[in-house]
Design a protein around this motif. Structure first.
Motif, PDB file in Angstrom:
ATOM      1  N   GLU A  21       0.816  -1.216   0.000  1.00 12.93           N
ATOM      2  CA  GLU A  21       0.000   0.000   0.000  1.00 12.93           C
ATOM      3  C   GLU A  21       0.848   1.264   0.000  1.00 12.93           C
ATOM      4  OE1 GLU A  21      -2.927   1.945   3.186  1.00 12.93           O
ATOM      5  OE2 GLU A  21      -3.798   0.153   2.216  1.00 12.93           O
ATOM      6  N   TRP A  22       0.601   2.096  -0.990  1.00 14.79           N
ATOM      7  CA  TRP A  22       1.158   3.438  -1.096  1.00 14.79           C
ATOM      8  C   TRP A  22      -0.024   4.419  -1.183  1.00 14.79           C
ATOM      9  CZ3 TRP A  22       6.326   4.808  -3.584  1.00 14.79           C
ATOM     10  CH2 TRP A  22       7.246   3.751  -3.512  1.00 14.79           C
ATOM     11  N   GLY A  23       0.295   5.694  -1.155  1.00 14.79           N
ATOM     12  CA  GLY A  23      -0.667   6.710  -1.539  1.00 14.79           C
ATOM     13  C   GLY A  23      -0.370   7.164  -2.957  1.00 14.79           C
ATOM     14  N   ILE A  24      -1.398   7.661  -3.642  1.00 11.19           N
ATOM     15  CA  ILE A  24      -1.198   8.193  -4.992  1.00 11.19           C
ATOM     16  C   ILE A  24      -2.125   9.379  -5.201  1.00 11.19           C
ATOM     17  CG2 ILE A  24      -2.878   6.617  -6.060  1.00 11.19           C
ATOM     18  CD1 ILE A  24      -1.029   6.553  -8.536  1.00 11.19           C
ATOM     19  N   THR A  25      -1.606  10.391  -5.894  1.00 11.49           N
ATOM     20  CA  THR A  25      -2.405  11.549  -6.284  1.00 11.49           C
ATOM     21  C   THR A  25      -2.513  11.563  -7.802  1.00 11.49           C
ATOM     22  OG1 THR A  25      -1.729  12.844  -4.365  1.00 11.49           O
ATOM     23  CG2 THR A  25      -2.605  14.054  -6.249  1.00 11.49           C
ATOM     24  N   LEU A  26      -3.751  11.608  -8.285  1.00  9.33           N
ATOM     25  CA  LEU A  26      -4.064  11.657  -9.722  1.00  9.33           C
ATOM     26  C   LEU A  26      -4.984  12.851  -9.935  1.00  9.33           C
ATOM     27  CD1 LEU A  26      -4.888   7.853 -10.013  1.00  9.33           C
ATOM     28  CD2 LEU A  26      -2.875   8.937 -11.016  1.00  9.33           C
ATOM     29  N   GLY A  27      -4.470  13.889 -10.568  1.00  9.71           N
ATOM     30  CA  GLY A  27      -5.273  15.099 -10.705  1.00  9.71           C
ATOM     31  C   GLY A  27      -5.595  15.662  -9.330  1.00  9.71           C
ATOM     32  N   ASP A  28      -6.889  15.837  -9.037  1.00  4.35           N
ATOM     33  CA  ASP A  28      -7.295  16.357  -7.730  1.00  4.35           C
ATOM     34  C   ASP A  28      -7.749  15.239  -6.794  1.00  4.35           C
ATOM     35  OD1 ASP A  28      -9.646  15.627  -8.951  1.00  4.35           O
ATOM     36  OD2 ASP A  28     -10.603  17.592  -8.810  1.00  4.35           O
TER      37      ASP A  28
END
Length: 576
Positions: A21-28
């Motif tokens: 598990e990671w975090g991810i930001t895609l657009g907003d």
């Protein structure tokens, strides 16, 4: 989570997976993602729809306490396409290329506590100049193009190293002399002179143990592994040579020692395998060998280009061999090293490929060259790889039929792979419009529908001579100024039969399993009777999205009896 050791051809005991598990930001949008699965697939867990060129991955980690005093190396198997890696806010490394591994010594950026890792990825979907293979750039999957797989798609892991360590080991097998030539590279910080110790085993028997003082950081030596015994070579039976039918591997343990201290130890392996061509035939370990390949896209319905598990690679090879194939042509994808490991262990020929770029520019050509160099470096010692398949169907070089510049690029790729790639054959442009090439590899789906006797006869006749090939191809076999020079001829794409009415498309169709087997038998019979064709590659291993011309469905269940397919394939002798 993919938790197996990511680099099986060069193994160390100490390592730590950063998959999961990671975090991810895609657009907003910000959410969690399961690495190493691309955000577009179900196994990523993102639930995100839509296309994003920019991705920001982030997580925290702690370095194991027992690694204190070591250099900490952060490894990425593959990230598509451009990456910047930050550790605790500092830029640790940058990389360009979606298929090749990269790493960074992150020791200077560590705090000794909870560390923050961030990966910024740029994968411009509509850029036709970057290698993308079958990933579609214009919306929903269509025709032969599939859902894209952006960002991290192979494993991420940590490894502790001493300042003095082994950077690489390469193997070149000399079947004729019964020798293996071993090249090694040591780190710049390695104190010289140092001692290297080697132990080589085959079939649980030790065949070599020795060591020597190295006064250089790069070196080469040879080991006699056949011991001048005729039954160890391939003159009678397979001996200790690597064949798909008997994939003998030699396991190697190497230790780096200096001042009485062991600084590094690595486990590797090699196979004694030779491939060459002569008088229109392909020879594997000096024996004429007919290649029965299946086209393998390397896609899974829930995980796209990343296998859902290590066992999935192993099972794909097992299923292909069960159907009577002795290898695969990887299509528009450089596969995970875990697949190559299982191909080495289980005995499965591989034509190595990489995703093509689509539009020719000098920048695109340069990037393609750089990434192919990295791929050859990564996979150099795998005995399963017998062909470097550098370009496909004029993708990226659409004017190669007549344009001197694009012809020069195809030739440059051919000679690059020949010069860097070890004992392999090289195809500059698989399918048609070939320039310099070791194999005449042609694509033809013009075998005719079941009711078209005229096309069927034309197909059979076309396979009997090089001159006849043009009658069953959509483009000419050779580019302007090039022609046949006696190379072996391979039908490197054929078949593509869809089982109706399962939806989607194929090149031709069959109404049921019985009709499918009859059509498959007809194609194989035409190949067998040609007298010229030295191997084939059937399209394709599995259905992928709308392309339903696979022998297996996307979930790997067979459409027809695998044993029946094997019976048909076995009608062509492998060792001629």
């Amino acid at each position: 989570m993919r938790g197996e050791y990511p680099r099986p051809e060069f193994r160390r005991e100490r390592w730590c997976s950063l998959n999961g598990e990671w975090g991810i930001t895609l657009g907003d949008q910000t959410c969690t993602i399961q690495v190493p699965f691309a955000y577009q697939c179900a196994m990523s867990g993102t639930g995100v729809s839509g296309a994003y060129d920019a991705m920001r991955y982030f997580r925290t980690f702690r370095v194991p306490e027992e690694w204190n005093g070591s250099r900490i190396i952060l490894h990425f198997g593959a990230v598509d396409y451009r990456s910047q890696v930050f550790v605790n806010g500092s830029l640790a490394c940058s990389h360009e290329g979606g298929y090749t591994p990269f790493s960074a010594d992150i020791t200077p950026y560590l705090t000794g506590g909870e560390e923050v890792l961030e990966v910024r990825v740029w994968d411009p979907l509509k850029d036709e100049t970057i290698p993308r293979g079958k990933q579609f750039w214009a919306g929903d999957p269509a025709f032969i193009w599939y859902t894209p797989s952006s960002g991290i798609w192979q494993s991420v892991w940590l490894e502790p190293l001493d300042e003095a360590h082994i950077e690489g080991i390469r193997y070149d097998s000399d079947v004729d002399a019964g020798l293996v030539r071993i090249r090694f590279n040591l780190s710049e910080q390695c104190p010289l002179p140092c001692r290297l110790r080697w132990q080589i085993r085959v079939k649980d028997e030790e065949i070599y143990e020795g060591g020597f003082i190295s006064r250089e950081r790069n070196g080469e030596f040879a080991v006699d592994v056949f011991h001048n015994r005729i039954l160890n070579g391939s003159f009678h039976y397979s001996g200790l040579c690597w064949f798909p039918e008997s994939p003998t591997l030699f396991d190697v343990h190497t230790e780096l020692e200096s001042d009485g201290q062991i600084w590094d130890s690595v486990d590797t392996y090699f196979g004694m395998r030779k491939i060459h061509v002569s008088e229109g035939k392909i020879y594997l370990n000096n024996r004429p060998y007919f290649q029965k390949l299946v086209l393998d896209q390397g896609y899974w319905p829930d995980s796209l280009v990343t296998a859902p598990s290590d066992e999935a690679y192993r099972e794909d090879i097992r299923r292909a061999k069960e159907m009577g194939f002795n290898g695969c042509r990887k299509h528009e994808k450089a596969e995970d090293p875990r697949f190559l490991y299982w191909a080495d262990r289980m005995g499965f020929l591989v034509w190595e490929s990489m995703g093509s770029f689509i539009s020719y520019t000098h920048q695109a050509a340069s990037a393609f060259v750089r990434e192919w160099c990295g791929l050859i470096e990564r996979d150099y010692s795998h005995p399963c790889i017998v062909v470097w398949n550098v370009l496909n169907e004029s993708w990226g070089i659409p004017a190669v039929s007549h344009d001197p510049e694009q012809q020069a690029f195809a030739n440059a790729m051919y000679h690059l792979a020949r010069s860097l790639g070890g004992n392999r054959l090289v195809i500059s442009n698989d399918g048609w419009e070939m320039t310099e090439t070791d194999l005449v590899a042609v694509h033809s789906y013009r075998h005719g529908e079941r009711s078209d006797a005229g096309m069927q006869e034309r197909f059979s006749r076309g396979l009997c001579s090089v001159e006849g090939l043009a009658d069953i191809m959509i483009r000419k076999p050779f580019a302007k100024g090039y022609g046949y020079k006696g190379q072996p001829v391979i039908l490197s794409e054929c078949g593509g039969i869809a089982l109706a009415p399962e939806g989607g498309w194929g090149y031709t169709s069959a109404s049921g399993a019985e009709e499918f087997l009859a059509e498959y038998q007809r194609i194989i019979r035409a190949i067998s009777r040609s007298g010229m064709i030295q191997g084939f590659c059937y399209t394709q291993f599995t259905d992928v999205e709308q392309e339903i011309n696979g022998l297996l469905r996307p979930d790997r269940t067979p459409k027809v009896d695998p044993g029946a397919l094997r019976q048909i394939n076995d009608q062509i002798e492998t060792m001629l």
